[in-house]
Design an enzyme around this catalytic site. Sequence first.
Site, PDB file in Angstrom:
ATOM      1  N   SER A 120       0.887  -1.164   0.000  1.00  0.00           N
ATOM      2  CA  SER A 120       0.000   0.000   0.000  1.00  0.00           C
ATOM      3  C   SER A 120       0.919   1.205   0.000  1.00  0.00           C
ATOM      4  O   SER A 120       1.901   1.265  -0.770  1.00  0.00           O
ATOM      5  CB  SER A 120      -0.920  -0.061   1.234  1.00  0.00           C
ATOM      6  N   TYR A 167      -4.372   7.207  -7.047  1.00  0.00           N
ATOM      7  CA  TYR A 167      -3.331   6.436  -6.342  1.00  0.00           C
ATOM      8  C   TYR A 167      -3.735   6.254  -4.870  1.00  0.00           C
ATOM      9  O   TYR A 167      -3.761   5.131  -4.350  1.00  0.00           O
ATOM     10  CB  TYR A 167      -2.009   7.204  -6.463  1.00  0.00           C
ATOM     11  N   LYS A 176      -4.619   2.870  -2.795  1.00  0.00           N
ATOM     12  CA  LYS A 176      -3.777   2.435  -1.668  1.00  0.00           C
ATOM     13  C   LYS A 176      -4.623   2.232  -0.410  1.00  0.00           C
ATOM     14  O   LYS A 176      -4.366   1.328   0.376  1.00  0.00           O
ATOM     15  CB  LYS A 176      -2.647   3.443  -1.421  1.00  0.00           C
TER      16      LYS A 176
END
Length: 282
Positions: A141, A155, A159
């Site tokens: 992550s 993004y 994550k």
Amino acid sequence: MYSLKGKTLFITGAAGGIGAAVAREAYGRGANLILTDITQESVDTLANEFDASRVLPLALDVTDFEATQGVISKGVETFGHVDICFANAGISWRGDPATVFSCDPDEFRRIVDVDLFGVFYSVKACLPEIVRNSGFIMVTSSVYAFTNGMANAPYATSKAAVEQMTRSLRCELAGTGATAGVLYPGWVSTPIAKVAFGGHALATQMINTAFPAFMRQPISPEALAAKAVKGMEKRAFATLAPGFWSLFSWFRGPYAKLSDLVLGSNKKLHRLTRELEALNRK
Ligand SMILES: NC(=O)c1ccc[n+]([C@@H]2O[C@H](COP(=O)([O-])OP(=O)(O)OC[C@H]3O[C@@H](n4cnc5c(N)ncnc54)[C@H](O)[C@@H]3O)[C@@H](O)[C@H]2O)c1
């Protein structure tokens, strides 16, 4: 301790900064490696560093579930078992960073496809072997799982999502002998992080404005890999590097409120964000 000696470790994004450093660290501790990345050439180059009998380099796009299952089958044919999955491949913006308002929806989807679905496919394809061998799944992550992801939304979204997936999985695996954990790197000096360190003038200014210097000091892929492999040996639920991020993770509630407040009220960031959106419109 869960020794890596004689275990088979499947790595995605193995040719990248973190993947390659983890491959070297784990190989040093006796693991066999299934090295995968987009191009065969990139994993062949990495594989040349190791004894051929302990490495299987294969091209793999993690957004292809059937291909990922095929790689795991080849891993079992070669080594007899796959024990550890390091679901690590990840991407960020192809060109200029953008905001939720100014980004191209296809680009948002492309990032989520790799950073969320690619991770899910890697984990899912490995699970029969991981459960059979009482193994471990480590998902890469990021501290962006719990840090405001301004100008990096697809993004950060992915994550946070892979963290949630792994938390679910860890409890679902309880009692099987297998388990799963999350790797949360801070900034690491690899190609993906270049955008924040001079690779993109506006993004660099935004990062410099948003985060105090100690937070954005990048660590080497080797330092991160040493921690990641220790996390594998402990089959740890959470592995954070640099270590100070553990404190922010423990105090997520106040950290989230404070960071949203600070980022949202900074006039220089307002101006830089509008400049970024103007750049995106061009
Ligand atoms: N570098 C950092 O600061 C940092 C911080 C937090 C998290 N991370 C995460 O660490 C992981 C590794 O990143 P890195 O820093 O080594 O960056 P990197 O760019 O060096 O490596 C990423 C690798 O993933 C591969 N990849 C991209 N798309 C793929 C796909 N569809 N299928 C298979 N492989 C693919 C790339 O070819 C590359 O080798 C990523 O998930 C990234 O988000 C990095």
